[in-house]
Design a protein around this motif. Structure first.
Motif, short mmCIF file in Angstrom:
data_model
loop_
_atom_site.label_atom_id
_atom_site.label_comp_id
_atom_site.label_asym_id
_atom_site.label_seq_id
_atom_site.Cartn_x
_atom_site.Cartn_y
_atom_site.Cartn_z
N GLY A 77 48.44 40.68 35.50
CA GLY A 77 47.23 40.26 36.19
C GLY A 77 46.83 41.20 37.32
N THR A 78 47.82 41.78 37.98
CA THR A 78 47.53 42.72 39.06
C THR A 78 46.81 43.94 38.50
OG1 THR A 78 49.62 42.00 40.05
CG2 THR A 78 48.59 43.94 41.00
N ALA A 79 47.30 44.46 37.38
CA ALA A 79 46.66 45.61 36.72
C ALA A 79 45.24 45.23 36.28
CB ALA A 79 47.49 46.06 35.52
N ALA A 80 45.06 43.99 35.85
CA ALA A 80 43.73 43.53 35.43
C ALA A 80 42.76 43.60 36.62
CB ALA A 80 43.81 42.11 34.88
N LEU A 81 43.20 43.11 37.78
CA LEU A 81 42.35 43.17 38.98
C LEU A 81 42.06 44.62 39.37
CD1 LEU A 81 44.10 40.41 41.14
CD2 LEU A 81 41.68 40.39 40.47
N HIS A 82 43.09 45.44 39.32
CA HIS A 82 42.95 46.86 39.66
C HIS A 82 41.90 47.52 38.75
CE1 HIS A 82 45.32 50.89 40.39
NE2 HIS A 82 44.07 50.98 40.75
N LEU A 101 43.75 33.22 51.81
CA LEU A 101 44.65 32.31 51.13
C LEU A 101 44.68 32.64 49.64
CD1 LEU A 101 46.34 30.15 52.42
CD2 LEU A 101 44.48 28.54 52.13
N THR A 102 45.48 33.65 49.29
CA THR A 102 45.64 34.04 47.89
C THR A 102 47.01 34.65 47.71
OG1 THR A 102 44.67 35.29 46.03
CG2 THR A 102 44.64 36.36 48.18
N PHE A 103 47.39 34.87 46.47
CA PHE A 103 48.62 35.62 46.18
C PHE A 103 48.35 37.09 46.52
CE2 PHE A 103 51.21 37.89 42.86
CZ PHE A 103 52.42 37.70 43.49
N GLU A 189 36.08 37.73 39.38
CA GLU A 189 36.83 36.48 39.52
C GLU A 189 38.32 36.72 39.31
OE1 GLU A 189 35.17 32.81 37.75
OE2 GLU A 189 33.40 34.01 37.28
N ASP A 190 39.12 36.21 40.24
CA ASP A 190 40.56 36.20 40.04
C ASP A 190 40.89 34.84 39.41
OD1 ASP A 190 43.29 35.99 40.09
OD2 ASP A 190 43.54 36.90 42.08
N ALA A 191 40.92 34.84 38.08
CA ALA A 191 41.18 33.61 37.33
C ALA A 191 42.62 33.59 36.84
CB ALA A 191 40.20 33.49 36.17
N ALA A 192 43.50 34.25 37.59
CA ALA A 192 44.93 34.33 37.21
C ALA A 192 45.52 32.94 37.01
CB ALA A 192 45.71 35.08 38.28
N GLU A 193 45.01 31.96 37.78
CA GLU A 193 45.61 30.62 37.76
C GLU A 193 44.74 29.61 37.02
OE1 GLU A 193 46.42 29.77 41.90
OE2 GLU A 193 47.67 31.56 42.08
N SER A 194 43.59 30.04 36.51
CA SER A 194 42.61 29.05 36.05
C SER A 194 42.25 29.15 34.57
CB SER A 194 41.35 29.13 36.91
OG SER A 194 40.67 30.35 36.70
C1 PLP Z 1 49.72 35.52 39.31
C2 PLP Z 1 48.57 35.97 40.12
C3 PLP Z 1 48.10 37.30 40.09
C4 PLP Z 1 48.82 38.43 39.46
O1 PLP Z 1 49.26 38.32 38.22
P1 PLP Z 1 50.56 39.14 37.69
O2 PLP Z 1 50.44 38.97 36.23
O3 PLP Z 1 51.76 38.46 38.28
O4 PLP Z 1 50.42 40.56 38.12
C5 PLP Z 1 46.95 37.61 40.78
N1 PLP Z 1 46.30 36.69 41.50
C6 PLP Z 1 46.73 35.42 41.58
C7 PLP Z 1 45.96 34.46 42.40
C8 PLP Z 1 47.88 35.03 40.92
O5 PLP Z 1 48.31 33.76 41.04
#
Ligand code: PLP
Length: 390
Positions: A77-82, A101-103, A189-194
């Motif tokens: 997910g980090t690479a996806a955001l990058h 307030l985020t990871f 959108e950071d939809a990592a959790e959604s």
């Molecule tokens: C898990 C998470 C990420 C990153 O995902 P990874 O796959 O662990 O790199 C990014 N943002 C949020 C809010 C997350 O919960």
């Protein structure tokens, strides 16, 4: 107001969980579908690495489940955001707005592009960006010049914003989109959790130009480690695919790369696991929503705290359940006592503006962030816990 009795709360939780378990994890991965078959198929055929049918099938299934036109699988997910930030040409000259307030990955991805994270406040009702507060803030600090938005205090361009859908609860994206249109700010959108969360009947990810998803081991479905970029824009999807696969130009035998790309492609082995997991997403959300409803009933009878419910006009995947204590002074004692009794809990992430590498970044008043951080506790949320209530 009656104070929370931590003893009563722990007793209530203990009777809520199966009696034969002496440890309840925060969130466990579950492999109850075709995982073994699909992974074995990769080994049997030798297609384990970055080319293979499972990557294609996984992307197709992901696009189908989210209703997005394009999905590109990547290593996490980090690479996806990058990659999303790179595609929008976010650079050293830019600031990117994001909730404190985020990871940490959300802020790190901005730093990887040499841009400056600019922290904004969150609200209690969604645990995400407070749109009204953001509008007031931009009204004070933003200047528009030639359809670009600048921070008048730093002179830098405010290029993009990254709303994050905390624990699966959607940000009020209609309100946010209206603000971003007015100020010419791109949404990622950071939809990592959604994954599986909807706002106004559309899957999270539909409001951004680009959206990042994560398939880390603790997320609602996992590929071991993995992520994806979602978009409805065909040209952007092509660009994403290109830069995440070393920017290699198609050619039968030569290796020509037309820019500094990344090796972010998800291996077939991980996609095989992920495809089997995606097939179970709908059922998993049913269980998680049943668990959340049961928790809501349990906590109704307990004084001194409130259970975090999905926002209005939203349907949350309830990835991680959370309670908000009335009294922040009880948080650490509760964390200690629950973890000592085999019930895994944890607080919010320490807010980004408190971390040493980000404490000097620009920020708005963050009083709600600090209040939420001081009172929130995540409680066990594995899908199987919802089975008795589904
Ligand atoms: C898990 C998470 C990420 C990153 O995902 P990874 O796959 O662990 O790199 C990014 N943002 C949020 C809010 C997350 O919960």
């Amino acid at each position: 107001m009656t104070a929370l009795s931590i003893k009563t709360l722990i007793q209530a939780l203990k009777s809520f969980y199966p009696a034969d378990k002496d440890f309840i994890a925060l969130h466990e991965p579950e492999f109850k579908g075709h995982e073994w078959d699909y992974v074995k198929d990769c080994l049997d055929t030798g297609w384990v690495s970055s080319v293979g049918q499972y990557v294609t099938d996984f992307e197709k299934k992901l696009a189908e489940l989210t209703g997005m036109k394009h999905a590109v699988a990547v290593v996490n997910g980090t690479a996806a955001l990058h990659a999303c930030l790179k595609i929008l040409n976010v650079s050293q000259e830019d600031e990117v707005l994001l909730p404190s307030l985020t990871f940490v990955a959300t802020a790190n991805a901005v730093s990887y592009c040499n841009a400056t994270p600019h922290f904004i406040d969150s609200e209690a009702r969604t645990l995400g960006i407070d749109c009204e507060k953001l509008a007031d803030y931009l009204d004070k600090i933003a200047v528009i010049d030639n359809e670009h938005c600048y921070n008048k205090h730093t002179g830098k361009r405010i290029k993009a914003i990254i709303p994050m859908h905390t624990f699966g609860h959607p940000v009020r994206m209609d309100a946010l989109k209206a603000i971003c249109d007015k100020y010419y700010i791109d949404i990622i959108e950071d939809a990592a959790e959604s994954l599986g969360s909807f706002y106004q009947s559309r899957h999270t990810g539909h409001w951004g130009k680009l959206t990042a998803v994560s398939f880390n081991g603790n997320k609602i479905v996992t590929t071991g480690g993995g992520g994806a970029i979602l978009t409805n824009d065909e040209q952007m999807a092509r660009n994403v695919r290109h830069i995440t696969t070393t920017a290699k130009v198609a050619h039968p035998w030569r290796f020509i790369h037309d820019q500094t790309g990344f090796n972010f492609r998800l291996p077939n082995l991980n996609a095989a696991l992920g495809l089997a997991q995606l097939e179970q997403l709908e059922n998993r959300i049913r269980l998680k929503r049943a668990l959340a409803a049961a928790y809501a009933g349990l906590f109704d009878d307990i004084q001194g705290l409130s259970f975090v419910k999905e926002p209005e006009m939203a349907e949350s995947n309830y990835w991680l359940n959370a309670i908000l204590l009335d009294n922040p002074g009880q948080r650490d004692e509760l964390l200690q006592e629950t973890n000592d009794s085999g019930i895994m809990t944890r607080p919010f992430w320490d807010p980004m503006h408190k971390l040493s590498m980000y404490e000097h970044c620009p920020k708005m008043d963050l009083n709600q962030t600090e209040d939420l951080f001081s009172r929130l506790v995540n409680i066990p949320s594995s899908a199987w816990l919802g089975e008795p209530y589904a």
